[in-house]
Motif scaffolding. Structure first.
Motif, PDB file in Angstrom:
ATOM      1  N   ILE A   4      16.118   0.512  24.775  1.00 15.67           N
ATOM      2  CA  ILE A   4      15.548  -0.547  23.944  1.00 15.67           C
ATOM      3  C   ILE A   4      14.915   0.050  22.690  1.00 15.67           C
ATOM      4  O   ILE A   4      15.089  -0.470  21.584  1.00 15.67           O
ATOM      5  CB  ILE A   4      14.523  -1.372  24.743  1.00 15.67           C
ATOM      6  CG1 ILE A   4      15.243  -2.135  25.850  1.00 15.67           C
ATOM      7  CG2 ILE A   4      13.764  -2.326  23.835  1.00 15.67           C
ATOM      8  CD1 ILE A   4      14.322  -2.845  26.811  1.00 15.67           C
ATOM      9  N   ALA A   5      14.216   1.151  22.846  1.00 22.02           N
ATOM     10  CA  ALA A   5      13.603   1.810  21.690  1.00 22.02           C
ATOM     11  C   ALA A   5      14.665   2.299  20.711  1.00 22.02           C
ATOM     12  O   ALA A   5      14.495   2.188  19.495  1.00 22.02           O
ATOM     13  CB  ALA A   5      12.724   2.970  22.143  1.00 22.02           C
ATOM     14  N   VAL A   7      17.667   0.978  20.274  1.00 24.17           N
ATOM     15  CA  VAL A   7      18.235  -0.207  19.625  1.00 24.17           C
ATOM     16  C   VAL A   7      17.272  -0.712  18.543  1.00 24.17           C
ATOM     17  O   VAL A   7      17.694  -1.070  17.443  1.00 24.17           O
ATOM     18  CB  VAL A   7      18.541  -1.313  20.667  1.00 24.17           C
ATOM     19  CG1 VAL A   7      18.885  -2.619  19.986  1.00 24.17           C
ATOM     20  CG2 VAL A   7      19.662  -0.874  21.592  1.00 24.17           C
ATOM     21  N   GLN A   8      15.989  -0.731  18.861  1.00 26.07           N
ATOM     22  CA  GLN A   8      14.996  -1.168  17.874  1.00 26.07           C
ATOM     23  C   GLN A   8      14.995  -0.260  16.642  1.00 26.07           C
ATOM     24  O   GLN A   8      14.894  -0.743  15.516  1.00 26.07           O
ATOM     25  CB  GLN A   8      13.597  -1.189  18.493  1.00 26.07           C
ATOM     26  CG  GLN A   8      13.383  -2.331  19.454  1.00 26.07           C
ATOM     27  CD  GLN A   8      12.014  -2.271  20.119  1.00 26.07           C
ATOM     28  OE1 GLN A   8      11.398  -1.211  20.209  1.00 26.07           O
ATOM     29  NE2 GLN A   8      11.552  -3.417  20.587  1.00 26.07           N
ATOM     30  N   GLN A   9      15.126   1.026  16.854  1.00 25.16           N
ATOM     31  CA  GLN A   9      15.176   1.953  15.725  1.00 25.16           C
ATOM     32  C   GLN A   9      16.418   1.728  14.875  1.00 25.16           C
ATOM     33  O   GLN A   9      16.354   1.791  13.649  1.00 25.16           O
ATOM     34  CB  GLN A   9      15.119   3.395  16.217  1.00 25.16           C
ATOM     35  CG  GLN A   9      13.757   3.807  16.711  1.00 25.16           C
ATOM     36  CD  GLN A   9      13.745   5.236  17.241  1.00 25.16           C
ATOM     37  OE1 GLN A   9      14.788   5.818  17.506  1.00 25.16           O
ATOM     38  NE2 GLN A   9      12.549   5.788  17.399  1.00 25.16           N
ATOM     39  N   VAL A  11      18.100  -1.120  14.566  1.00 25.26           N
ATOM     40  CA  VAL A  11      17.915  -2.392  13.856  1.00 25.26           C
ATOM     41  C   VAL A  11      16.977  -2.193  12.673  1.00 25.26           C
ATOM     42  O   VAL A  11      17.237  -2.685  11.570  1.00 25.26           O
ATOM     43  CB  VAL A  11      17.392  -3.488  14.820  1.00 25.26           C
ATOM     44  CG1 VAL A  11      16.918  -4.706  14.063  1.00 25.26           C
ATOM     45  CG2 VAL A  11      18.464  -3.861  15.825  1.00 25.26           C
ATOM     46  N   PHE A  12      15.882  -1.469  12.884  1.00 22.29           N
ATOM     47  CA  PHE A  12      14.946  -1.203  11.801  1.00 22.29           C
ATOM     48  C   PHE A  12      15.617  -0.414  10.684  1.00 22.29           C
ATOM     49  O   PHE A  12      15.417  -0.702   9.500  1.00 22.29           O
ATOM     50  CB  PHE A  12      13.725  -0.452  12.327  1.00 22.29           C
ATOM     51  CG  PHE A  12      12.733  -0.123  11.251  1.00 22.29           C
ATOM     52  CD1 PHE A  12      11.940  -1.108  10.693  1.00 22.29           C
ATOM     53  CD2 PHE A  12      12.606   1.178  10.799  1.00 22.29           C
ATOM     54  CE1 PHE A  12      11.037  -0.801   9.686  1.00 22.29           C
ATOM     55  CE2 PHE A  12      11.703   1.492   9.806  1.00 22.29           C
ATOM     56  CZ  PHE A  12      10.923   0.495   9.245  1.00 22.29           C
ATOM     57  N   MET A  69       7.764   2.942   9.121  1.00 23.03           N
ATOM     58  CA  MET A  69       6.864   2.156   9.949  1.00 23.03           C
ATOM     59  C   MET A  69       5.449   2.109   9.378  1.00 23.03           C
ATOM     60  O   MET A  69       4.698   1.208   9.670  1.00 23.03           O
ATOM     61  CB  MET A  69       6.816   2.710  11.374  1.00 23.03           C
ATOM     62  CG  MET A  69       8.117   2.513  12.141  1.00 23.03           C
ATOM     63  SD  MET A  69       8.644   0.799  12.219  1.00 23.03           S
ATOM     64  CE  MET A  69       7.423   0.134  13.335  1.00 23.03           C
TER      65      MET A  69
END
Length: 109
Positions: A4-5, A7-9, A11-12, A69
């Motif tokens: 999940i982390a 995938v989030q990275q 997407v970001f 971030m």
């Protein structure tokens, strides 16, 4: 959780690159038109838009990972400036630009 982390990275990263691309497009496009065009449509001056979009472009460049971030909020503010230019200012300037009128007339012949 690591998936999940990851995938989030991703997407970001994709959103950051897209924001940078949009701001680069807005900045380059704003350089194409004369100051008289901006004043004719009552949308500030060319200098105002060059400075605003230039600062936004610099923030978008800094906001690319790994620094992203930390200043994501500033990147969002800069992104709004690019979106306002592309959706409000650019169409009005493009409509009165003599270069575009000539192209439109030849297009219909």
């Amino acid at each position: 959780m690591e998936i999940i982390a990851g995938v989030q990275q991703m997407v970001f990263l994709a959103l950051s690159v897209a924001a940078f691309g949009l701001q680069l497009w807005a900045f380059i496009d704003c350089l194409r038109y004369k100051d008289e065009n901006y004043r004719a449509v009552d949308k500030q001056s060319k200098k105002f838009w060059v400075i605003l979009l230039g600062v936004g472009l610099a923030l978008a460049l800094i906001a690319l990972p790994p620094m992203g971030m930390r200043i994501i909020f500033l990147n969002l503010i800069a992104l709004v400036a690019g979106i306002v230019y592309l959706t409000d200012v650019r169409p009005k300037i493009k409509a009165i630009d003599p270069r575009n009128r000539k192209q439109n007339r030849n297009h219909w012949r």
